[in-house]
Design a protein around this motif. Sequence first.
Motif, PDB file in Angstrom:
ATOM      1  N   ARG A 111       0.836  -1.203   0.000  1.00  0.00           N
ATOM      2  CA  ARG A 111       0.000   0.000   0.000  1.00  0.00           C
ATOM      3  C   ARG A 111       0.876   1.261   0.000  1.00  0.00           C
ATOM      4  NH1 ARG A 111      -3.348  -0.470   4.606  1.00  0.00           N
ATOM      5  NH2 ARG A 111      -1.880   0.812   5.731  1.00  0.00           N
ATOM      6  N   ARG A 114       2.458   1.825  -3.461  1.00  0.00           N
ATOM      7  CA  ARG A 114       1.460   2.352  -4.401  1.00  0.00           C
ATOM      8  C   ARG A 114       1.100   3.799  -4.083  1.00  0.00           C
ATOM      9  NH1 ARG A 114      -1.462  -0.901  -7.789  1.00  0.00           N
ATOM     10  NH2 ARG A 114      -0.705  -3.024  -7.935  1.00  0.00           N
ATOM     11  N   ARG A 115       0.974   4.125  -2.796  1.00  0.00           N
ATOM     12  CA  ARG A 115       0.662   5.494  -2.400  1.00  0.00           C
ATOM     13  C   ARG A 115       1.801   6.443  -2.794  1.00  0.00           C
ATOM     14  NH1 ARG A 115      -0.112   4.854   2.943  1.00  0.00           N
ATOM     15  NH2 ARG A 115       1.944   5.588   3.470  1.00  0.00           N
ATOM     16  N   ARG A 117       3.686   6.022  -5.276  1.00  0.00           N
ATOM     17  CA  ARG A 117       3.806   5.913  -6.737  1.00  0.00           C
ATOM     18  C   ARG A 117       5.220   5.523  -7.180  1.00  0.00           C
ATOM     19  NH1 ARG A 117      -0.955   7.655  -8.922  1.00  0.00           N
ATOM     20  NH2 ARG A 117      -2.151   9.167  -7.743  1.00  0.00           N
ATOM     21  N   SER A 138       3.538  -4.353  -6.564  1.00  0.00           N
ATOM     22  CA  SER A 138       3.842  -2.970  -6.186  1.00  0.00           C
ATOM     23  C   SER A 138       3.235  -1.965  -7.161  1.00  0.00           C
ATOM     24  CB  SER A 138       5.357  -2.760  -6.135  1.00  0.00           C
ATOM     25  OG  SER A 138       5.897  -2.735  -7.451  1.00  0.00           O
ATOM     26  N   GLY A 139       2.916  -2.426  -8.368  1.00  0.00           N
ATOM     27  CA  GLY A 139       2.363  -1.544  -9.378  1.00  0.00           C
ATOM     28  C   GLY A 139       3.420  -0.791 -10.175  1.00  0.00           C
TER      29      GLY A 139
END
Length: 185
Positions: A111, A114-115, A117, A138-139
């Motif tokens: 989280r 991702r927050r 970025r 992780s994106g």
Amino acid sequence: MRRVDRWIGAPVCAVLTAMRRLGDLFRRRRHDGPPGKIAVIKLAEQGATVLAHSALVRARDMVGAENLYFIVFAENRFILDLLEIVPSRNVLVIRTHGLVRVALDTLRALRRLRRERVDATVDFEFFARSSAILSYLSGARLRSGYHSWFGEAAWRGDLMTHRLHYNPHLHASEMFQTLVQALEL
């Protein structure tokens, strides 16, 4: 941990690989441009983290210390504090006492990535499936890590955008450097 990695990690890697390939059919992901924020994943083996010193310095020089993150098991965090490369607030710790705690800390780390970025991950684990899964979830648009091309090591799916061949003839510090360098290509 090896049993969990084998019996749970392999199927999860297979599912995520299928999802990645299916997603690639419908959208075109751009890998252009250098990364702005990098997360390094090296969960275990604090000795190897010492060997990664020059690679960590290179990653810090690429994006700045405030944009460098590190995911590590709690018992190995102290080595990062001694190295003083990654700011302590950017060290994401996963406690290993109990499956629920591991799961919650892992979700908290994902989280946060991702927050923040984070757009690139570097997987310093040699062939652990868990770190490949973390890297993918992780994106990050750029993911550098080792890939088992010919079955020479544990299969980790096709989750990396920058897949490197593990070379046992190179020193670990050189291998870590190549993983970071791959993000510049």
